[in-house]
Design a protein around this motif. Structure first.
Motif, mmCIF file in Angstrom:
data_model
loop_
_atom_site.group_PDB
_atom_site.id
_atom_site.type_symbol
_atom_site.label_atom_id
_atom_site.label_comp_id
_atom_site.label_asym_id
_atom_site.label_seq_id
_atom_site.Cartn_x
_atom_site.Cartn_y
_atom_site.Cartn_z
ATOM 1 N N THR A 95 0.832 -1.202 0.000
ATOM 2 C CA THR A 95 0.000 0.000 0.000
ATOM 3 C C THR A 95 0.869 1.256 0.000
ATOM 4 O O THR A 95 0.519 2.261 -0.628
ATOM 5 C CB THR A 95 -0.935 0.004 1.217
ATOM 6 N N ALA A 96 2.018 1.198 0.684
ATOM 7 C CA ALA A 96 2.927 2.353 0.711
ATOM 8 C C ALA A 96 3.539 2.594 -0.662
ATOM 9 O O ALA A 96 3.656 3.744 -1.113
ATOM 10 C CB ALA A 96 4.024 2.133 1.753
ATOM 11 N N GLN A 97 3.949 1.518 -1.341
ATOM 12 C CA GLN A 97 4.512 1.671 -2.687
ATOM 13 C C GLN A 97 3.479 2.233 -3.652
ATOM 14 O O GLN A 97 3.783 3.109 -4.471
ATOM 15 C CB GLN A 97 5.019 0.316 -3.188
ATOM 16 N N ALA A 98 2.268 1.738 -3.560
ATOM 17 C CA ALA A 98 1.217 2.174 -4.479
ATOM 18 C C ALA A 98 0.846 3.640 -4.274
ATOM 19 O O ALA A 98 0.316 4.283 -5.192
ATOM 20 C CB ALA A 98 -0.018 1.299 -4.298
ATOM 21 N N ALA A 99 1.131 4.164 -3.077
ATOM 22 C CA ALA A 99 0.789 5.554 -2.787
ATOM 23 C C ALA A 99 1.815 6.540 -3.348
ATOM 24 O O ALA A 99 1.548 7.751 -3.375
ATOM 25 C CB ALA A 99 0.676 5.748 -1.278
ATOM 26 N N ARG A 100 2.954 6.051 -3.795
ATOM 27 C CA ARG A 100 3.958 6.956 -4.346
ATOM 28 C C ARG A 100 3.488 7.519 -5.685
ATOM 29 O O ARG A 100 2.913 6.788 -6.501
ATOM 30 C CB ARG A 100 5.293 6.218 -4.523
ATOM 31 N N PRO A 101 3.745 8.804 -5.929
ATOM 32 C CA PRO A 101 3.270 9.428 -7.172
ATOM 33 C C PRO A 101 3.746 8.691 -8.420
ATOM 34 O O PRO A 101 4.930 8.382 -8.560
ATOM 35 C CB PRO A 101 3.883 10.835 -7.096
ATOM 36 N N GLY A 102 2.809 8.376 -9.297
ATOM 37 C CA GLY A 102 3.137 7.786 -10.587
ATOM 38 C C GLY A 102 3.297 6.292 -10.615
ATOM 39 O O GLY A 102 3.298 5.684 -11.699
ATOM 40 N N THR A 121 -2.426 -4.918 -4.704
ATOM 41 C CA THR A 121 -1.877 -4.104 -3.615
ATOM 42 C C THR A 121 -2.155 -4.823 -2.301
ATOM 43 O O THR A 121 -3.302 -5.216 -2.035
ATOM 44 C CB THR A 121 -2.513 -2.705 -3.597
ATOM 45 N N VAL A 122 -1.106 -5.007 -1.490
ATOM 46 C CA VAL A 122 -1.218 -5.823 -0.285
ATOM 47 C C VAL A 122 -0.432 -5.180 0.855
ATOM 48 O O VAL A 122 0.338 -4.247 0.654
ATOM 49 C CB VAL A 122 -0.659 -7.248 -0.517
ATOM 50 N N ASP A 123 -0.632 -5.722 2.041
ATOM 51 C CA ASP A 123 0.297 -5.553 3.153
ATOM 52 C C ASP A 123 1.017 -6.891 3.281
ATOM 53 O O ASP A 123 0.370 -7.945 3.384
ATOM 54 C CB ASP A 123 -0.442 -5.196 4.441
ATOM 55 N N TYR A 124 2.340 -6.859 3.247
ATOM 56 C CA TYR A 124 3.104 -8.101 3.133
ATOM 57 C C TYR A 124 2.739 -9.147 4.188
ATOM 58 O O TYR A 124 2.592 -10.335 3.889
ATOM 59 C CB TYR A 124 4.594 -7.814 3.209
ATOM 60 N N GLY A 125 2.600 -8.726 5.431
ATOM 61 C CA GLY A 125 2.384 -9.697 6.500
ATOM 62 C C GLY A 125 1.067 -10.431 6.414
ATOM 63 O O GLY A 125 0.936 -11.540 6.934
ATOM 64 N N THR A 126 0.070 -9.825 5.752
ATOM 65 C CA THR A 126 -1.251 -10.452 5.632
ATOM 66 C C THR A 126 -1.608 -10.735 4.180
ATOM 67 O O THR A 126 -2.782 -10.947 3.863
ATOM 68 C CB THR A 126 -2.322 -9.540 6.257
ATOM 69 N N MET A 127 -0.612 -10.765 3.326
ATOM 70 C CA MET A 127 -0.821 -10.935 1.887
ATOM 71 C C MET A 127 -1.587 -12.216 1.562
ATOM 72 O O MET A 127 -1.263 -13.288 2.072
ATOM 73 C CB MET A 127 0.553 -10.953 1.197
ATOM 74 N N MET A 128 -2.579 -12.071 0.674
ATOM 75 C CA MET A 128 -3.291 -13.227 0.143
ATOM 76 C C MET A 128 -3.587 -12.955 -1.327
ATOM 77 O O MET A 128 -4.385 -12.061 -1.642
ATOM 78 C CB MET A 128 -4.585 -13.504 0.912
ATOM 79 N N LEU A 129 -2.970 -13.700 -2.205
ATOM 80 C CA LEU A 129 -3.239 -13.559 -3.631
ATOM 81 C C LEU A 129 -4.574 -14.217 -3.971
ATOM 82 O O LEU A 129 -5.070 -15.062 -3.218
ATOM 83 C CB LEU A 129 -2.122 -14.204 -4.446
#
Length: 244
Positions: A95-102, A121-129
């Protein structure tokens, strides 16, 4: 008698031989040669050796791949072509990466050109594909997973483990820190202590399936930050970790 001894000797040599890179398949060769790849990506191929690396990781047509930290899509494009129309690549952003501009705009534009690339878009610790993957992939990012106020490497590795099919592979490639450098190198030099990486991954349940030396550089003294450009090419380790 001599034949029997020779047969035993050959078997012993084979059993103790180090793992070597798999043959580059036509699918992988075509993926790297894809004319749609940007010139800026192709200029990095000499240092990154993508065909041999993708072959070593065991990528095959029809696979489901989870790519962690896709960056600008250097490997995303290659993986998408290598797994083919019957395969799928989940380009995974936090979610932090996705919030970066562009960032989202760039990855959505890439996915528009590769129908089998799905952005999640995930949080690594609770990631579920949406589905279990055959292979997870991260290159030059593992050290970064230790950095930041919310880093939890144990939860991260366990989440990858849980999102893999039994027998699935977690391919980890990173800039090597000096032996014994410890985790300080992850933030100070953006390098990873290989022994610590192996320990963390095995603690999550993985077992070491193979190591590669394709990206080794003995001339790298590992006393400075990593770099893939200019006169400096870092020493990098390659780990193929398997979910039993």
């Amino acid at each position: 008698m001599r034949l029997a001894i020779l047969t035993i000797a050959v078997a012993l040599i084979a059993a103790g031989a180090p793992a070597v890179a798999q043959r580059v398949s036509p699918a992988i060769a075509a993926a790297v040669a894809d004319p749609a790849r940007p010139d800026t990506d192709k200029e990095r191929d000499a240092a990154r050796k993508p065909a041999e690396v993708v072959a070593f990781a065991g990528v095959r047509p029809g696979m489901v791949v989870g790519e962690l930290g896709p960056g600008r899509g250097y490997y995303t494009r290659i993986l998408a072509k290598a797994v083919g129309p019957n395969g799928k690549v989940y380009a995974i952003l936090t979610t932090a990466q996705a919030a970066r501009p562009g960032v989202l705009d760039a990855m959505n534009a890439l996915a528009a050109s590769y129908p089998n690339v799905k952005l999640v878009t995930v949080d690594y610790g609770t990631m579920m594909l949406p589905e279990k993957a055959d292979l997870f992939w991260t290159t030059e990012n593992y050290h970064d997973f230790h950095n930041g106020p919310t880093a939890d490497i144990a939860a991260f590795n366990k989440a990858v483990f849980n999102n893999l099919k039994p027998g699935g592979i977690f391919y980890v490639e990173d800039h090597s820190a000096a032996p014994g450098a410890g985790l300080a190198a992850a933030s100070q030099f953006h390098r990873m202590d290989e022994a610590i990486a192996k320990s963390e991954l095995t603690a999550a349940g993985f077992r070491l399936d193979a190591e590669g030396d394709l990206l080794r550089n003995p001339a790298d003294n590992k006393a400075a930050s990593n770099s893939e450009s200019g006169h400096f090419v870092s020493d990098r380790f390659m780990l193929r970790m398997k979910r039993p």
